[in-house]
Write a protein that holds these residues in place. Structure first.
Motif, PDB file in Angstrom:
ATOM      1  N   VAL A 122      27.973  -4.943  -5.306  1.00  0.00           N
ATOM      2  CA  VAL A 122      28.176  -5.418  -6.673  1.00  0.00           C
ATOM      3  C   VAL A 122      28.998  -4.367  -7.426  1.00  0.00           C
ATOM      4  O   VAL A 122      28.643  -3.184  -7.437  1.00  0.00           O
ATOM      5  CB  VAL A 122      26.840  -5.653  -7.405  1.00  0.00           C
ATOM      6  CG1 VAL A 122      27.081  -5.917  -8.895  1.00  0.00           C
ATOM      7  CG2 VAL A 122      26.087  -6.819  -6.784  1.00  0.00           C
ATOM      8  N   HIS A 124      30.094  -3.827 -11.173  1.00  0.00           N
ATOM      9  CA  HIS A 124      29.844  -4.342 -12.527  1.00  0.00           C
ATOM     10  C   HIS A 124      30.960  -3.875 -13.466  1.00  0.00           C
ATOM     11  O   HIS A 124      31.032  -2.705 -13.846  1.00  0.00           O
ATOM     12  CB  HIS A 124      28.496  -3.868 -13.047  1.00  0.00           C
ATOM     13  CG  HIS A 124      28.203  -4.326 -14.444  1.00  0.00           C
ATOM     14  ND1 HIS A 124      28.047  -5.654 -14.766  1.00  0.00           N
ATOM     15  CD2 HIS A 124      28.059  -3.640 -15.604  1.00  0.00           C
ATOM     16  CE1 HIS A 124      27.816  -5.771 -16.067  1.00  0.00           C
ATOM     17  NE2 HIS A 124      27.829  -4.557 -16.592  1.00  0.00           N
ATOM     18  N   SER A 149      22.616  -6.617 -14.696  1.00  0.00           N
ATOM     19  CA  SER A 149      23.382  -6.511 -13.458  1.00  0.00           C
ATOM     20  C   SER A 149      22.713  -5.549 -12.477  1.00  0.00           C
ATOM     21  O   SER A 149      22.614  -5.833 -11.276  1.00  0.00           O
ATOM     22  CB  SER A 149      24.804  -6.033 -13.778  1.00  0.00           C
ATOM     23  OG  SER A 149      25.553  -5.855 -12.607  1.00  0.00           O
ATOM     24  N   SER A 150      22.237  -4.418 -12.995  1.00  0.00           N
ATOM     25  CA  SER A 150      21.536  -3.451 -12.143  1.00  0.00           C
ATOM     26  C   SER A 150      20.237  -4.042 -11.603  1.00  0.00           C
ATOM     27  O   SER A 150      19.879  -3.827 -10.437  1.00  0.00           O
ATOM     28  CB  SER A 150      21.238  -2.175 -12.936  1.00  0.00           C
ATOM     29  OG  SER A 150      22.419  -1.561 -13.380  1.00  0.00           O
ATOM     30  N   SER A 153      20.977  -6.265  -8.625  1.00  0.00           N
ATOM     31  CA  SER A 153      21.234  -5.513  -7.392  1.00  0.00           C
ATOM     32  C   SER A 153      19.955  -4.898  -6.837  1.00  0.00           C
ATOM     33  O   SER A 153      19.736  -4.875  -5.620  1.00  0.00           O
ATOM     34  CB  SER A 153      22.258  -4.409  -7.655  1.00  0.00           C
ATOM     35  OG  SER A 153      23.526  -4.952  -7.973  1.00  0.00           O
ATOM     36  N   VAL A 159      21.832  -6.925  -1.264  1.00  0.00           N
ATOM     37  CA  VAL A 159      22.721  -5.967  -1.925  1.00  0.00           C
ATOM     38  C   VAL A 159      22.387  -4.545  -1.470  1.00  0.00           C
ATOM     39  O   VAL A 159      21.249  -4.109  -1.557  1.00  0.00           O
ATOM     40  CB  VAL A 159      22.616  -6.070  -3.466  1.00  0.00           C
ATOM     41  CG1 VAL A 159      23.460  -4.970  -4.119  1.00  0.00           C
ATOM     42  CG2 VAL A 159      23.078  -7.434  -3.945  1.00  0.00           C
ATOM     43  N   THR A 161      24.913  -1.834  -2.184  1.00  0.00           N
ATOM     44  CA  THR A 161      25.663  -0.881  -3.007  1.00  0.00           C
ATOM     45  C   THR A 161      25.907  -1.459  -4.391  1.00  0.00           C
ATOM     46  O   THR A 161      26.361  -2.604  -4.522  1.00  0.00           O
ATOM     47  CB  THR A 161      27.010  -0.540  -2.338  1.00  0.00           C
ATOM     48  OG1 THR A 161      26.762  -0.010  -1.036  1.00  0.00           O
ATOM     49  CG2 THR A 161      27.798   0.460  -3.167  1.00  0.00           C
ATOM     50  N   HIS A 162      25.610  -0.670  -5.416  1.00  0.00           N
ATOM     51  CA  HIS A 162      25.852  -1.098  -6.802  1.00  0.00           C
ATOM     52  C   HIS A 162      26.752  -0.072  -7.476  1.00  0.00           C
ATOM     53  O   HIS A 162      26.431   1.113  -7.553  1.00  0.00           O
ATOM     54  CB  HIS A 162      24.538  -1.207  -7.581  1.00  0.00           C
ATOM     55  CG  HIS A 162      24.727  -1.684  -9.000  1.00  0.00           C
ATOM     56  ND1 HIS A 162      24.724  -3.026  -9.327  1.00  0.00           N
ATOM     57  CD2 HIS A 162      24.934  -1.011 -10.163  1.00  0.00           C
ATOM     58  CE1 HIS A 162      24.910  -3.157 -10.638  1.00  0.00           C
ATOM     59  NE2 HIS A 162      25.044  -1.939 -11.160  1.00  0.00           N
ATOM     60  N   HIS A 164      28.625   0.828 -11.015  1.00  0.00           N
ATOM     61  CA  HIS A 164      28.658   0.563 -12.457  1.00  0.00           C
ATOM     62  C   HIS A 164      29.896   1.231 -13.050  1.00  0.00           C
ATOM     63  O   HIS A 164      30.063   2.450 -12.954  1.00  0.00           O
ATOM     64  CB  HIS A 164      27.400   1.122 -13.125  1.00  0.00           C
ATOM     65  CG  HIS A 164      27.427   1.044 -14.623  1.00  0.00           C
ATOM     66  ND1 HIS A 164      27.172  -0.121 -15.308  1.00  0.00           N
ATOM     67  CD2 HIS A 164      27.703   1.985 -15.567  1.00  0.00           C
ATOM     68  CE1 HIS A 164      27.273   0.105 -16.607  1.00  0.00           C
ATOM     69  NE2 HIS A 164      27.601   1.384 -16.797  1.00  0.00           N
ATOM     70  N   LYS A 229      19.030   1.504  -1.852  1.00  0.00           N
ATOM     71  CA  LYS A 229      20.327   1.109  -2.402  1.00  0.00           C
ATOM     72  C   LYS A 229      21.165   2.360  -2.639  1.00  0.00           C
ATOM     73  O   LYS A 229      20.647   3.457  -2.825  1.00  0.00           O
ATOM     74  CB  LYS A 229      20.164   0.369  -3.734  1.00  0.00           C
ATOM     75  CG  LYS A 229      19.091  -0.718  -3.752  1.00  0.00           C
ATOM     76  CD  LYS A 229      19.539  -1.970  -3.040  1.00  0.00           C
ATOM     77  CE  LYS A 229      18.485  -3.079  -3.179  1.00  0.00           C
ATOM     78  NZ  LYS A 229      18.898  -4.337  -2.544  1.00  0.00           N
ATOM     79  N   ALA A 231      23.620   3.533  -5.442  1.00  0.00           N
ATOM     80  CA  ALA A 231      24.108   3.230  -6.791  1.00  0.00           C
ATOM     81  C   ALA A 231      24.914   4.403  -7.321  1.00  0.00           C
ATOM     82  O   ALA A 231      24.519   5.560  -7.161  1.00  0.00           O
ATOM     83  CB  ALA A 231      22.942   2.928  -7.726  1.00  0.00           C
ATOM     84  N   THR A 296      34.169   3.183  -3.732  1.00  0.00           N
ATOM     85  CA  THR A 296      33.166   2.178  -3.355  1.00  0.00           C
ATOM     86  C   THR A 296      32.999   2.138  -1.849  1.00  0.00           C
ATOM     87  O   THR A 296      31.871   2.064  -1.326  1.00  0.00           O
ATOM     88  CB  THR A 296      33.572   0.796  -3.879  1.00  0.00           C
ATOM     89  OG1 THR A 296      33.650   0.822  -5.314  1.00  0.00           O
ATOM     90  CG2 THR A 296      32.567  -0.268  -3.456  1.00  0.00           C
TER      91      THR A 296
END
Length: 560
Positions: A122, A124, A149-150, A153, A159, A161-162, A164, A229, A231, A296
């Motif tokens: 994701v 964002h 959004s967080s 995820s 999911v 990988t997030h 921001h 995750k 993040a 990313t």
């Protein structure tokens, strides 16, 4: 002690993954996909043949129907919503979903939610970019979206990988001459409309609160199972139109770009408030997207490392899985220094402005005057290390070697060595500091140390077991209020970064990108009668494009 820290910061793999290898087979969801940055991301992920291995891109766009939402995208991107013609029964590479980032699961239901839940990554990018909204409106259209959004995820099993997207200007409250570091910044802000004097506008304030939401949700805490995750927060500096992708000058005239606002505005007659040497750290949108995509890929590649690698999200010994460690931050910026940037004088020059300005001088100054009164540098040494970029750090020394050689000195500043226990020093230990009370800091450290094994015990049997001793110094605050910079107690050390990534064909370094097309960056070295070079050549390209297109109707809501 220092050796323990450096062991935690060592590279986990000798081979370097490429960007395409890391993203092949993934499904990537982009919020705010019809916005400036979101659309540029779609162009790179869909139109670049090197990324044909990406399984699917999901674009979350506001709209009453999918048809209306799709029409908000450039016509070049719309055919990607049709099934791939290369193979029988192939699915479309682009899926447009009409959702609301301010609602749980983006307000999606049924098949739409089922599609979204198949996401691997994701990004964002949603949020209002106006500087002049009332604070409560800014929070509702920026901070709230980041929280939801967080949360999506964090609670979606697929999911991994997030990402921001934030702004480097969350650090604009710092004093003139300071450096915005790649740390999570705690500003002790709240949503009270009377309590935002530290920030020059409500946009910066709401973006700061948004970072706080993301960090609070993804920070590991005692008694909570590892969320597994990855993040990260990517902070973007001033975005300018594209150098050449998806085409030369793409994005010229977009109201989200202060560069375009300056070129479209009347010449500012009185610059008496201008601090000597004031400039903007500008990164063209295509270079910014290249950095975002490459970073990313580097973050997502950690899931493919061996389970006992220090960077693997499921490894209890990963520094990010220690109690209350803040999530990492990267500055997506030019990394240029001083005269190599675009000066305010250059932006105000008739050489680069459009012939018929359509933004009144008073409107421009009302929004952008705070940028004239101070100079801040954006540190991007962590990003440079991951992307393989070379350059100078803000203090004028070599980037990677400087971080390594100064690690011990930074630790001595950040640790209370007199106690002999290797514990992080409280922010209030500086005689001139008004930071956290030492008794509270001690309680926080005790809680963190005692709870780390509880957090680690939640891992599965196939993952490496936690040792009895936790390297608490791996997340010590290496900032210092003596430098005029206050970060939270549990930022990662300056030497930590994600595994390096091979950026392949992506241009990620702003300086060489501009020089290869327009020559010398330093505008002060160019005579008045010479061909416009460097940044002036770039700006002239943008203004020519803007004059050809004419003013956009949506400028009014940004500058009036």
């Amino acid at each position: 002690m220092v050796q323990n820290i450096q062991a935690h910061n060592s590279r986990g793999s000798s081979s370097t993954t490429t960007v395409t290898q890391a993203l092949n087979g993934t499904t990537i969801l982009v919020t705010g996909a019809a916005g400036f940055v979101g659309t540029a991301l779609l162009f790179r992920l869909l139109c670049d043949p090197k990324f044909s291995g990406i399984k699917k891109v999901i674009a979350l766009i506001r709209g009453e129907t999918v048809e209306k939402a799709t029409k908000r995208l450039p016509q070049t991107l719309q055919p990607f919503t049709l099934p791939d013609q290369n193979g029988e029964g192939s699915e479309a590479r682009l899926v447009v979903l009409t959702g609301d980032c301010g609602r749980p699961n983006f307000g999606l239901k049924g098949q739409d939610l089922e599609q979204a839940l198949k996401t691997d990554i994701v990004i964002h990018a949603a949020g209002d970019t106006r500087f002049t909204l009332p604070l409560q409106d800014a929070i509702g259209s920026i901070s709230d979206l980041s929280y939801m959004s967080s949360r999506f995820s964090l609670t979606s099993p697929r999911v991994k990988t997030h990402i921001h997207l934030s702004t480097s200007f969350v650090g604009w409250f710092l004093d003139h001459g300071k450096v915005v570091k790649e740390d999570f910044i705690q500003n002790d802000l709240d949503a009270d409309v009377t309590n935002h004097s530290d920030h020059v506008n409500t946009y910066f304030h709401a973006k700061t609160l948004a970072e706080g939401c993301v960090n609070a949700l993804f920070t590991q805490q005692a008694g909570r199972k590892l969320h597994r995750k990855a993040a990260r927060i990517f902070r973007l500096s001033t975005i300018g139109p594209a150098v050449d992708f998806p085409r030369k000058g793409w994005g010229a005239g977009h109201p989200s770009s202060p560069v375009c606002a300056a070129l479209a505005a009347e010449k500012v007659k009185d610059l008496s408030a201008l601090v000597d040497g004031a400039f903007l750290d500008v990164i063209p949108i295509d270079v910014a997207v290249n950095q975002i995509v490459a970073l990313t890929a580097a973050v997502h590649s950690t899931h493919s490392l061996p389970l006992d690698d220090e960077h693997h999200p499921r490894n209890p010994l990963n520094p990010l899985n220690q109690h209350m460690t803040n999530i990492p931050v990267y500055n997506v910026c030019s990394g240029l220094r001083g005269e190599e940037n675009i000066s305010i004088d250059t932006l105000n020059s008739e050489e680069v402005k459009i012939e018929e300005p359509y933004i009144p001088e008073k409107n421009l100054m009302k929004v952008y005057k705070p940028f004239l009164t101070k100079i801040l540098d954006f540190d991007n040494q962590r990003a440079k290390g991951v992307l393989g970029m070379k350059g100078l750090s803000p203090n004028g020394t070599d980037d990677a070697s400087a971080v390594s050689s100064k690690l011990e000195d930074q630790l001595r500043l950040g640790l209370n060595l007199e106690g002999g226990q290797g514990e992080p020093a409280a922010l209030g230990t500086d005689p001139e500091s008004d930071g956290e009370d030492s008794s509270e800091a001690s309680a926080t450290r005790s809680s963190r140390s005692s709870s780390s094994s509880s957090s680690d015990s939640d891992s599965t049997s196939s993952e490496p077991e936690s040792t009895a001793t936790t390297v608490t110094t791996s997340t010590a605050n290496l900032g210092s209020k003596a430098d005029g910079y206050q970060a939270t107690s549990w930022n990662l050390g300056a030497g930590w970064r994600d595994p390096s990534i091979d950026v392949e064909h992506l241009e990620v370094d702003v300086g060489p990108c501009v020089v290869s097309r327009w020559g010398e960056l330093d505008c002060s070295k160019q005579g008045s009668n010479t061909e416009l070079k460097g940044w002036k050549g770039y700006l002239r390209m943008i203004s020519d494009e803007m004059e050809e297109k004419g003013p956009r109707e949506d400028w009014v809501s940004y500058v009036d």
